[in-house]
Design an enzyme around this catalytic site. Structure first.
Site, PDB file in Angstrom:
ATOM      1  N   HIS A  57       0.853  -1.189   0.000  1.00  0.00           N
ATOM      2  CA  HIS A  57       0.000   0.000   0.000  1.00  0.00           C
ATOM      3  C   HIS A  57       0.884   1.233   0.000  1.00  0.00           C
ATOM      4  CE1 HIS A  57      -3.179   2.818   1.056  1.00  0.00           C
ATOM      5  NE2 HIS A  57      -4.001   1.886   0.620  1.00  0.00           N
ATOM      6  N   ASP A 109      -7.972  -5.124  -0.937  1.00  0.00           N
ATOM      7  CA  ASP A 109      -8.371  -5.952  -2.093  1.00  0.00           C
ATOM      8  C   ASP A 109      -8.051  -7.424  -1.915  1.00  0.00           C
ATOM      9  OD1 ASP A 109      -7.345  -3.136  -3.895  1.00  0.00           O
ATOM     10  OD2 ASP A 109      -9.393  -3.884  -3.825  1.00  0.00           O
TER      11      ASP A 109
END
Ligand code: SDX
Length: 374
Positions: free
Chosen positions: A259, A316
């Protein structure tokens, strides 16, 4: 957050902006919408309450929520000509291409009014119906019209599948809440960029859909399931894929990991991982992808390459497993992300427009040739 720095609300030419909507602490894995921790909202709130909170800044009172829900019902219908637009596109068109292209043209049927809040509720209501109708067209099924007796999520599921059940509704509320906003991510920054030129609101949100589609961003939820299926087809040896992801030459990345901001666990991933177990149990589904995902997570979290780079599962990584359990087709997963993120995009766009932010105009460092004669 201390107010020590004041930035142009619309990035200006700094590439950063100030906003009162979502707070993230990447090191501590903290995410709050308008000050409320994501863990509480995912547990105690409904998606329409969170939409209201993000866009108008506070939890709605009972009257405000009732009025908002009535407006969402009032505006849920779509012009019949939208069906012709959907049918003009090949059924094999990726759903994100369908959604972005049809969304951008909704201003043809619903031009902006001088009441920004009315335009916002209309967009939220119609986007849900557009997502459902695009699914029906893709499957070659009859369109289902909005049912004025159903709430936003129930009606969405009913327009998609012609039915809904409690477990699916509850999981959908939670998934949409978890995806609703995330500060200045790629697609939200795109929405701010396009919105800063005062482009039409439908065109502005269509730009957000396009940015979200990329596999490094929202498209990762589709790429994760495709990766898990490839591992399963390849005998289920997760360490082979972890090794491949460590080899830069391979060009392969472990989808659903890493991320830009979180250098600790993505708090949403924690919640979705629990929800995946709960939903699959409730629906009596045994999905080998979930076991492979858990093995992959375990191996990666113990591997020095990932530990050193602070790579953890993100939002996700597990979401696709739930979407699949809810019978959402794989190439529709990112559309579901967009449905969740729409109120976030709108809240950031509204903040930018209400503060009369200037047009975004990031600057550059020029590294090209010096002046020369042609
Ligand atoms: C979303 O911004 C947001 O808030 C986005 C989002 C939202 O809600 O809007 O949270 C939603 O987009 C989540 C991210 C979904 N994308 C993926 O899961 C795709 C896989 N992840 C990677 O592509 C990557 O982690 C990114 C794109 C998410 C972040 O890219 P960065 O910031 O360039 O990664 P980094 O700087 O943290 O990388 C550090 C190192 C690099 O290696 P070195 O050059 O240091 O040797 O880690 C490597 C990267 O190559 N790396 C990975 C990796 N992610 C980073 N290596 C293998 N697999 C990965 N997934």
């Amino acid at each position: 957050q201390s107010g020590a720095i004041t930035l142009d609300p619309g990035y200006g030419n700094t590439g950063s902006c100030q906003s009162a909507i979502t707070f993230i602490d990447g090191e501590k894995g903290i995410l709050r919408y308008r000050g409320y921790p994501i863990e509480e909202l995912a547990e105690k709130s409904t998606f329409d309450e969170v939409m209201y909170l993000l866009i108008w800044g506070d939890k709605p009172s009972a009257d405000q929520l009732a009025k908002f829900r009535a407006q969402l019902v009032e505006h849920a219908g779509l012009d019949e000509r939208v069906k012709k637009h959907l049918e003009a596109l090949p059924a094999t068109t990726h759903p994100m291409a369908v959604i972005s292209s049809v969304l951008a043209t909704l201003s043809a049927y619903y031009p902006s009014t001088d009441d920004r809040d009315e335009d916002i509720v209309r967009l939220l209501a119609k986007f849900k119906s557009l997502v459902a109708w695009s699914y029906r067209r893709k499957k070659g099924l009859d369109y289902i019209n909005p049912d004025p007796n159903l709430g936003y999520v129930e009606d969405f599921l009913n327009m998609m599948f012609g039915s809904y059940d409690e477990a699916t509704v509850s999981a959908m509320h939670q998934l949409l809440i978890l995806h609703a906003d995330h500060e200045q991510n790629c697609s939200t920054s795109t929405v701010r960029m396009v919105g800063s030129s005062h482009a039409d609101v439908y065109a502005t949100m269509a730009a957000g859909v396009c940015a979200l589609w990329g596999p490094l961003h929202g498209g990762a939820n589709q790429a994760v399931i495709e990766m898990l299926e490839a591992i399963q087809d390849d005998g289920g040896d997760v360490s082979k894929y972890v090794t491949m992801a460590k080899d830069k030459e391979s060009g392969f990345k472990l989808m659903g990991f890493g991320h830009r901001v979180y250098k600790n666990f993505d708090p949403r991933a924690r919640i979705i991982k629990k929800a995946a177990d709960k939903v699959l149990d409730a629906l009596g589904i045994d999905d080998p992808s979930l076991d492979i995902a858990k093995q992959l997570e375990q191996v990666a979290l113990e591997d020095e390459f990932f530990v050193a780079r602070k790579l953890y599962p993100n939002v996700d990584f597990y979401s696709g497993i739930i979407y699949r359990a809810l019978n959402i087709p794989t190439d529709f997963f990112t559309v579901m992300f967009a449905l969740g993120r729409m109120p976030g995009w709108i809240s950031q766009w509204r903040e930018l427009r209400d503060e009369n932010a200037r047009i975004h105009r990031p600057r550059q460092v020029y590294i090209g040739p010096k002046q020369r004669s042609f």
